[in-house]
Design a protein around this motif. Sequence first.
Motif, PDB file in Angstrom:
ATOM      1  N   ARG A  21     -12.993  35.224  -8.798  1.00  0.00           N
ATOM      2  CA  ARG A  21     -13.963  35.211 -10.210  1.00  0.00           C
ATOM      3  C   ARG A  21     -15.220  34.933  -9.853  1.00  0.00           C
ATOM      4  O   ARG A  21     -15.476  33.800  -9.094  1.00  0.00           O
ATOM      5  CB  ARG A  21     -13.234  34.165 -11.086  1.00  0.00           C
ATOM      6  CG  ARG A  21     -11.903  34.691 -11.704  1.00  0.00           C
ATOM      7  CD  ARG A  21     -11.462  33.574 -12.401  1.00  0.00           C
ATOM      8  NE  ARG A  21     -11.903  33.123 -13.420  1.00  0.00           N
ATOM      9  CZ  ARG A  21     -12.027  33.456 -14.813  1.00  0.00           C
ATOM     10  NH1 ARG A  21     -11.240  34.690 -15.050  1.00  0.00           N
ATOM     11  NH2 ARG A  21     -13.103  33.110 -15.845  1.00  0.00           N
ATOM     12  N   PHE A  22     -16.363  35.548 -10.322  1.00  0.00           N
ATOM     13  CA  PHE A  22     -17.834  35.368 -10.315  1.00  0.00           C
ATOM     14  C   PHE A  22     -18.106  34.549 -11.358  1.00  0.00           C
ATOM     15  O   PHE A  22     -18.692  35.101 -12.588  1.00  0.00           O
ATOM     16  CB  PHE A  22     -18.560  36.576 -10.065  1.00  0.00           C
ATOM     17  CG  PHE A  22     -19.618  36.368  -9.647  1.00  0.00           C
ATOM     18  CD1 PHE A  22     -20.331  35.074  -8.906  1.00  0.00           C
ATOM     19  CD2 PHE A  22     -20.807  37.426  -9.252  1.00  0.00           C
ATOM     20  CE1 PHE A  22     -21.712  35.112  -8.613  1.00  0.00           C
ATOM     21  CE2 PHE A  22     -21.892  37.371  -8.977  1.00  0.00           C
ATOM     22  CZ  PHE A  22     -22.555  35.936  -8.463  1.00  0.00           C
ATOM     23  N   ASP A  23     -18.027  33.219 -11.374  1.00  0.00           N
ATOM     24  CA  ASP A  23     -18.569  32.611 -12.562  1.00  0.00           C
ATOM     25  C   ASP A  23     -19.243  31.291 -12.126  1.00  0.00           C
ATOM     26  O   ASP A  23     -19.709  31.283 -10.916  1.00  0.00           O
ATOM     27  CB  ASP A  23     -17.317  32.031 -13.555  1.00  0.00           C
ATOM     28  CG  ASP A  23     -16.231  31.393 -12.508  1.00  0.00           C
ATOM     29  OD1 ASP A  23     -16.586  30.796 -11.492  1.00  0.00           O
ATOM     30  OD2 ASP A  23     -15.052  31.450 -13.090  1.00  0.00           O
ATOM     31  N   LYS A  26     -18.911  29.217  -9.027  1.00  0.00           N
ATOM     32  CA  LYS A  26     -19.674  29.636  -7.481  1.00  0.00           C
ATOM     33  C   LYS A  26     -21.156  29.637  -7.647  1.00  0.00           C
ATOM     34  O   LYS A  26     -21.632  30.078  -6.417  1.00  0.00           O
ATOM     35  CB  LYS A  26     -19.165  31.226  -7.585  1.00  0.00           C
ATOM     36  CG  LYS A  26     -17.476  31.243  -7.415  1.00  0.00           C
ATOM     37  CD  LYS A  26     -17.233  32.759  -6.834  1.00  0.00           C
ATOM     38  CE  LYS A  26     -16.064  32.889  -6.161  1.00  0.00           C
ATOM     39  NZ  LYS A  26     -14.909  32.443  -7.213  1.00  0.00           N
ATOM     40  N   HIS A  27     -21.614  28.843  -8.597  1.00  0.00           N
ATOM     41  CA  HIS A  27     -22.980  28.819  -8.744  1.00  0.00           C
ATOM     42  C   HIS A  27     -23.657  28.107  -7.392  1.00  0.00           C
ATOM     43  O   HIS A  27     -24.450  29.010  -6.696  1.00  0.00           O
ATOM     44  CB  HIS A  27     -23.536  27.923  -9.999  1.00  0.00           C
ATOM     45  CG  HIS A  27     -25.011  27.469  -9.973  1.00  0.00           C
ATOM     46  ND1 HIS A  27     -25.665  28.584 -10.463  1.00  0.00           N
ATOM     47  CD2 HIS A  27     -25.646  26.715  -9.498  1.00  0.00           C
ATOM     48  CE1 HIS A  27     -27.202  28.254 -10.699  1.00  0.00           C
ATOM     49  NE2 HIS A  27     -27.134  26.948  -9.945  1.00  0.00           N
ATOM     50  N   GLN A  28     -23.419  26.956  -6.885  1.00  0.00           N
ATOM     51  CA  GLN A  28     -23.989  26.510  -5.672  1.00  0.00           C
ATOM     52  C   GLN A  28     -23.529  27.333  -4.234  1.00  0.00           C
ATOM     53  O   GLN A  28     -24.543  27.493  -3.714  1.00  0.00           O
ATOM     54  CB  GLN A  28     -23.569  25.031  -5.507  1.00  0.00           C
ATOM     55  CG  GLN A  28     -24.406  24.394  -4.475  1.00  0.00           C
ATOM     56  CD  GLN A  28     -25.917  24.181  -5.017  1.00  0.00           C
ATOM     57  OE1 GLN A  28     -26.345  23.934  -6.165  1.00  0.00           O
ATOM     58  NE2 GLN A  28     -26.861  24.628  -4.195  1.00  0.00           N
ATOM     59  N   SER A  57     -22.749  33.374 -16.713  1.00  0.00           N
ATOM     60  CA  SER A  57     -23.434  32.534 -15.737  1.00  0.00           C
ATOM     61  C   SER A  57     -23.687  33.190 -14.333  1.00  0.00           C
ATOM     62  O   SER A  57     -24.612  33.182 -13.660  1.00  0.00           O
ATOM     63  CB  SER A  57     -22.747  31.374 -15.373  1.00  0.00           C
ATOM     64  OG  SER A  57     -21.326  31.697 -14.762  1.00  0.00           O
ATOM     65  N   ALA A  58     -22.694  34.213 -14.128  1.00  0.00           N
ATOM     66  CA  ALA A  58     -22.918  35.190 -13.073  1.00  0.00           C
ATOM     67  C   ALA A  58     -23.946  36.154 -13.213  1.00  0.00           C
ATOM     68  O   ALA A  58     -24.707  36.421 -12.073  1.00  0.00           O
ATOM     69  CB  ALA A  58     -21.325  36.067 -12.661  1.00  0.00           C
ATOM     70  N   LEU A  59     -24.223  36.674 -14.241  1.00  0.00           N
ATOM     71  CA  LEU A  59     -25.371  37.407 -14.600  1.00  0.00           C
ATOM     72  C   LEU A  59     -26.763  36.574 -14.488  1.00  0.00           C
ATOM     73  O   LEU A  59     -27.742  37.253 -13.836  1.00  0.00           O
ATOM     74  CB  LEU A  59     -25.229  38.097 -15.950  1.00  0.00           C
ATOM     75  CG  LEU A  59     -24.167  38.746 -16.206  1.00  0.00           C
ATOM     76  CD1 LEU A  59     -24.091  39.329 -17.981  1.00  0.00           C
ATOM     77  CD2 LEU A  59     -24.190  40.185 -15.419  1.00  0.00           C
ATOM     78  N   GLY A  60     -26.678  35.397 -14.912  1.00  0.00           N
ATOM     79  CA  GLY A  60     -27.678  34.416 -14.493  1.00  0.00           C
ATOM     80  C   GLY A  60     -28.040  34.401 -13.205  1.00  0.00           C
ATOM     81  O   GLY A  60     -29.176  34.357 -12.794  1.00  0.00           O
ATOM     82  N   MET A  61     -27.044  34.231 -12.407  1.00  0.00           N
ATOM     83  CA  MET A  61     -27.103  33.935 -10.728  1.00  0.00           C
ATOM     84  C   MET A  61     -27.733  35.281 -10.321  1.00  0.00           C
ATOM     85  O   MET A  61     -28.597  35.074  -9.286  1.00  0.00           O
ATOM     86  CB  MET A  61     -25.908  33.690 -10.224  1.00  0.00           C
ATOM     87  CG  MET A  61     -25.372  32.299 -10.438  1.00  0.00           C
ATOM     88  SD  MET A  61     -23.964  31.722  -9.554  1.00  0.00           S
ATOM     89  CE  MET A  61     -22.564  32.226 -10.890  1.00  0.00           C
ATOM     90  N   LEU A  62     -27.338  36.357 -10.822  1.00  0.00           N
ATOM     91  CA  LEU A  62     -27.940  37.403 -10.306  1.00  0.00           C
ATOM     92  C   LEU A  62     -29.524  37.891 -10.533  1.00  0.00           C
ATOM     93  O   LEU A  62     -30.251  38.128  -9.696  1.00  0.00           O
ATOM     94  CB  LEU A  62     -27.550  38.826 -10.809  1.00  0.00           C
ATOM     95  CG  LEU A  62     -25.808  39.208 -10.471  1.00  0.00           C
ATOM     96  CD1 LEU A  62     -25.182  40.241 -11.057  1.00  0.00           C
ATOM     97  CD2 LEU A  62     -25.977  39.365  -8.802  1.00  0.00           C
ATOM     98  N   LEU A  63     -29.887  37.170 -11.736  1.00  0.00           N
ATOM     99  CA  LEU A  63     -31.280  37.142 -12.105  1.00  0.00           C
ATOM    100  C   LEU A  63     -31.995  36.047 -11.070  1.00  0.00           C
ATOM    101  O   LEU A  63     -33.242  36.286 -10.881  1.00  0.00           O
ATOM    102  CB  LEU A  63     -31.604  36.820 -13.633  1.00  0.00           C
ATOM    103  CG  LEU A  63     -31.192  37.923 -14.473  1.00  0.00           C
ATOM    104  CD1 LEU A  63     -31.189  37.459 -15.946  1.00  0.00           C
ATOM    105  CD2 LEU A  63     -31.682  39.187 -14.345  1.00  0.00           C
TER     106      LEU A  63
END
Length: 101
Positions: A21-23, A26-28, A57-63
């Motif tokens: 899961r990419f959520d 996994k942010h840090q 949140s994964a979409l935000g991490m991609l940004l």
Amino acid sequence: MSVVAEVSPDGKKLKISVKGRFDFGKHQEFRNSYERIEPEPNSYELDLKETTYLDSSALGMLLLLRDHAGGDDSDIRVVNPNSDVRKILAISNFDKLFDIT
């Protein structure tokens, strides 16, 4: 480890693989995978072959990765998304921001 980063031998390309899961959980780990690489690579490949789920949140991490890599001038390829992940990226218009194959 569910986020794995590999730098090419010449140091110009960084491949990041996300498993499961990419959520937000996994942010840090995701940010560490590219922020601590020196020298900074010219291109990035995000391999989603083993990614089962992607949330906002994964979409935000991609940004954040895109901003880190140079924004509009960044060279980021998103590869191997399954059909569900590809659909989320398309609905979010991320196919306009990233090269998705």
